[in-house]
Design an enzyme around this catalytic site. Structure first.
Site, mmCIF file in Angstrom:
data_model
loop_
_atom_site.group_PDB
_atom_site.id
_atom_site.type_symbol
_atom_site.label_atom_id
_atom_site.label_comp_id
_atom_site.label_asym_id
_atom_site.label_seq_id
_atom_site.Cartn_x
_atom_site.Cartn_y
_atom_site.Cartn_z
ATOM 1 N N TYR A 138 0.857 -1.356 -0.014
ATOM 2 C CA TYR A 138 -0.022 -0.279 -0.058
ATOM 3 C C TYR A 138 0.791 1.387 -0.016
ATOM 4 O O TYR A 138 1.784 1.210 0.924
ATOM 5 C CB TYR A 138 -0.770 -0.191 1.281
ATOM 6 C CG TYR A 138 -2.104 1.009 1.330
ATOM 7 C CD1 TYR A 138 -2.222 2.034 0.539
ATOM 8 C CD2 TYR A 138 -3.168 0.784 2.364
ATOM 9 C CE1 TYR A 138 -3.254 2.881 0.630
ATOM 10 C CE2 TYR A 138 -4.040 1.682 2.240
ATOM 11 C CZ TYR A 138 -4.269 2.726 1.528
ATOM 12 O OH TYR A 138 -5.235 3.702 1.586
ATOM 13 N N CYS A 139 0.683 2.145 -0.973
ATOM 14 C CA CYS A 139 1.470 3.281 -1.042
ATOM 15 C C CYS A 139 2.920 3.284 -1.019
ATOM 16 O O CYS A 139 3.370 2.538 -1.992
ATOM 17 C CB CYS A 139 0.902 4.420 0.169
ATOM 18 S SG CYS A 139 1.413 5.969 -0.261
ATOM 19 N N VAL A 140 3.655 3.741 -0.021
ATOM 20 C CA VAL A 140 5.196 3.851 -0.115
ATOM 21 C C VAL A 140 5.689 2.230 0.028
ATOM 22 O O VAL A 140 6.533 1.902 -0.456
ATOM 23 C CB VAL A 140 5.855 4.705 0.963
ATOM 24 C CG1 VAL A 140 5.239 4.113 2.411
ATOM 25 C CG2 VAL A 140 7.069 4.459 0.719
#
Length: 579
Positions: free
Chosen positions: A312-314
């Site tokens: 998720y994301c980074v």
């Protein structure tokens, strides 16, 4: 609220309004000069465009004032319907209360502000012939200025605050002051009632055990709720910029609980919030000692060749680098499939966050990270600035001016539960990825001495983007499909960076778009995509089952703590509770 019930502040004269226009114009000029200094030259404008903008502003301003006078101004007994607003103005929630349009004075204030906003925005857009990033900075600063000076943010020009002050005898302002002082003491804007939530009780409460702890993370194994589970387990890597329980909010919203109920052996990494002991932690550590170590741990525990992985994301950006490293080592089979929630690998279109990576900003980050880690409140403030109208000024009005009680809202509780970041990792992330965009340059980044190349990644991938994502824009997330070489299913979800991901089927909210066949460009995807109402989670689980449909009975190590790794403590574990 009726228009005649609102206390009327002193009516400004035309000269007063012109004075305020000049003041705001000078403020924008200061921003223009700042941008000019950054480029080393005078900012060029299209003279004809500027002349049209200024003439239009003057004409519309006079017309607005004339309409106000012709209608009788504050002397009219029965308010007349105001001229039709633009679609954007009609959707502006700051002025949703009828008093903003029914009362002549506040209607004048509102329309004047919207006119001024349109003027200054067009003037910022009229700058031409400069670095696009400098122009984006100017527009961002202009938007921030306009959000800050909105009449809704001030007691005497907000009819709701005026009315509340009269009704309560000023108690709302006293209570608002208490809220403001409390926020100043903790150094962070409060969005919700934090006393309403307790980790492990009504939030982050999916049953499970912590089965491993390292200086970087805890590994949680969630208790199965089905007799059989998919043979290939799932490991979830949430972003360490925030707490993991964005994916395990209340039971009704929990992606973790839902995945467990679908018959998956679910593991999740709970990252440690950085402290001085992590001053030397870099990206390699999150790849090697974080993701690959966790993947190998789950593989060895269950005796399986590979896992499904979510980033998720980074953590999705990092998962891409992990896949590239595994491919370079000939170990790609350790990950059977990879799912990316709003993740970026190519930062050429990364949106407004790229405005925070210039030399001046990096010097400030270094000063704030003198202890070896960056206080999470800085990142929270940065993300709030990206949506200042919704995440800052809305709460200034509700909490400080209206003195309202904080509503209990699990998502906002999570949003305010900040984590600290290792200083070296954070600096490298901003410079190497956001600023220099090295991840998509083959061999430009090495992990433990091994150059990585995203083009070597052939792992089946599921890429999810949010249509209204302001942190990982759709155009940026799409670019991931241009760098991997394996089969990819791209899905566009309604809403943004959080609500676009956390959208359980039971909520029956939003929608998503998919294409039966892969498309060469984002434009082609949008042109051919089919819309489906509701949550995209069922689409994902169908895809997962299609990758590896075999199931096994739940016994032995499939139960938390019953294999070689014994339970250390109950989920959600101590790392997520450490402040």
């Amino acid at each position: 609220m009726k228009a005649q019930d609102v206390m009327e502040p002193h009516l400004p004269t035309l000269e007063d309004m012109q004075q305020w226009t000049q003041v705001l114009g000078r403020a924008q000029q200061l921003m223009l000069e700042q941008a000019a200094g950054a480029t080393g030259r005078t900012l060029p404008f299209d003279p004809e465009a500027v002349a049209r903008i200024q003439t239009g502003f003057a004409d519309e301003g006079l017309a607005l004032w004339q309409r106000f006078l012709d209608s009788g101004g504050l002397l009219r007994d029965h308010p007349e319907p105001p001229p039709s607003d633009s679609p954007a103005a009609a959707r502006d929630r700051r002025f949703a209360d009828p008093a903003w349009t029914e009362h002549p004075f506040y209607d004048l204030i509102r329309q004047s502000y919207l006119l001024l906003s349109d003027y200054l925005t067009k003037l910022a857009d009229a700058v031409d012939g400069v670095d696009p990033k400098q122009k984006a900075k100017l527009r961002f600063a202009t938007t921030g200025l306009l959000d800050a000076i909105a009449p809704s943010n001030f007691p005497l020009t907000n009819p709701l605050v005026v009315q509340k002050t009269i009704q309560s005898g000023g108690e709302n302002l006293v209570k608002g002051l208490q809220h403001m002082l409390a926020d100043l003491e903790k150094g962070q804007l409060t969005h919700t009632d934090g006393t309403a939530f307790e980790l492990g009780r009504n939030i982050a409460s999916t049953p499970g055990k912590v089965i491993k702890e390292t200086p970087l993370y805890q590994l949680i194994h969630y208790a199965p709720t089905t007799d059989k589970v998919l043979e290939t387990p799932l490991i979830i890597f949430p972003p360490w910029i925030n707490r993991f329980y964005i994916l395990d909010l209340s039971p009704e919203k929990s992606f973790v609980k839902w995945a467990v109920d679908q018959g998956i052996s679910v593991f999740l990494v709970s990252w440690k919030s950085a402290d001085a002991s992590m001053k030397d932690v870099v990206w390699d550590d999150y790849i090697l000692d974080g993701q690959i170590d966790a993947i190998d741990t789950v593989r060895d525990l269950l005796g399986v060749p590979g896992v499904h992985a979510i980033g998720y994301c980074v953590a999705g950006t990092t998962l891409a680098a992990t896949l590239a490293l595994l491919a370079a080592r000939g170990e790609a089979d350790k990950v059977a499939s990879a799912t990316f929630f709003t993740a970026q690998v190519d930062f050429s279109k990364a949106g407004d966050l790229t405005l925070f990576v210039d030399d001046e900003q990096m010097k400030m980050v270094e000063q704030l990270s003198s202890g070896g880690f960056l206080d999470g409140r800085y990142m929270a403030a940065t993300f709030n600035l990206l949506r200042g109208r919704d995440l800052i000024w809305n709460y200034v009005v509700n909490n400080y001016l209206l003195g309202q009680d904080y509503p209990p809202f699990d998502l906002l509780y999570w949003n305010g539960d900040t984590t600290n970041l290792p200083a070296r990792w954070h600096k490298d992330y901003l410079t190497q990825l956001y600023r220099d965009n090295l991840l998509v340059q083959p061999g430009a980044i090495s992990v433990a001495g091994t150059p990585i190349d995203l083009r070597r990644v052939r792992t089946p991938a599921y890429v999810q983007a949010g249509r209204e994502d302001h942190i990982a824009p759709l155009e940026s997330v799409w670019k991931l499909t241009e760098h991997f070489s394996g089969p990819i299913r791209f899905l566009l979800a309604g809403s943004g960076h959080i609500a676009g991901v956390v959208n359980p089927p039971s909520a029956q909210k939003y929608q998503y778009w998919t294409c039966a066949e892969s498309q060469p460009t984002l434009e082609a995807f949008l042109a051919h995509a089919k819309e489906t109402k509701g949550s995209w989670w069922p689409d994902w689980i169908e895809w997962i089952r299609g990758q590896a449909p075999a199931t096994v009975p739940v016994k032995g190590a499939r139960r938390p703590g019953k294999g070689r790794l014994k339970a250390l403590e109950d989920a959600p574990g101590r790392y997520v509770k450490t402040r």
